[in-house]
Design a protein around this motif. Structure first.
Motif, PDB file in Angstrom:
ATOM      1  N   LYS A   1      -6.203  -3.497  15.498  1.00  0.00           N
ATOM      2  CA  LYS A   1      -5.298  -2.362  15.370  1.00  0.00           C
ATOM      3  C   LYS A   1      -3.859  -2.861  15.369  1.00  0.00           C
ATOM      4  O   LYS A   1      -3.501  -3.771  16.104  1.00  0.00           O
TER       5      LYS A   1
ATOM      6  N   ARG B   1      -5.519  -3.195   8.785  1.00  0.00           N
ATOM      7  CA  ARG B   1      -6.205  -2.166   9.583  1.00  0.00           C
ATOM      8  C   ARG B   1      -5.529  -0.810   9.417  1.00  0.00           C
ATOM      9  O   ARG B   1      -6.203   0.214   9.285  1.00  0.00           O
TER      10      ARG B   1
ATOM     11  N   GLU C   1      -7.367   2.520   8.015  1.00  0.00           N
ATOM     12  CA  GLU C   1      -7.443   3.771   8.778  1.00  0.00           C
ATOM     13  C   GLU C   1      -6.806   4.929   8.026  1.00  0.00           C
ATOM     14  O   GLU C   1      -7.320   6.042   8.055  1.00  0.00           O
TER      15      GLU C   1
END
Length: 57
Positions: free
Chosen positions: A25, A30, A34
């Motif tokens: 994260k 990432r 997302e």
């Protein structure tokens, strides 16, 4: 260790899997993943809502 523990001992959580395959994260890769996932999820929810409206009429 019993059979069930041995069978599932090497399973990863979804967060662990995503960290390994996409990145941790806060990384660019990432964050992009997302963002795209949330857009996909929203699209599916809209599609399901439209389907439910058609079925109820």
């Amino acid at each position: 260790m019993n059979f069930i523990e041995a069978k599932y001992n090497d399973l990863q959580s979804l967060d662990q899997f995503t960290d390994e395959k996409i990145g941790k994260k806060g990384t660019t890769k990432r964050d992009e993943f997302e963002t795209r996932y949330e857009a996909f999820k929203l699209g599916v929810l809209i599609q399901q809502d439209e389907e439910n409206k058609r079925l109820s009429n």
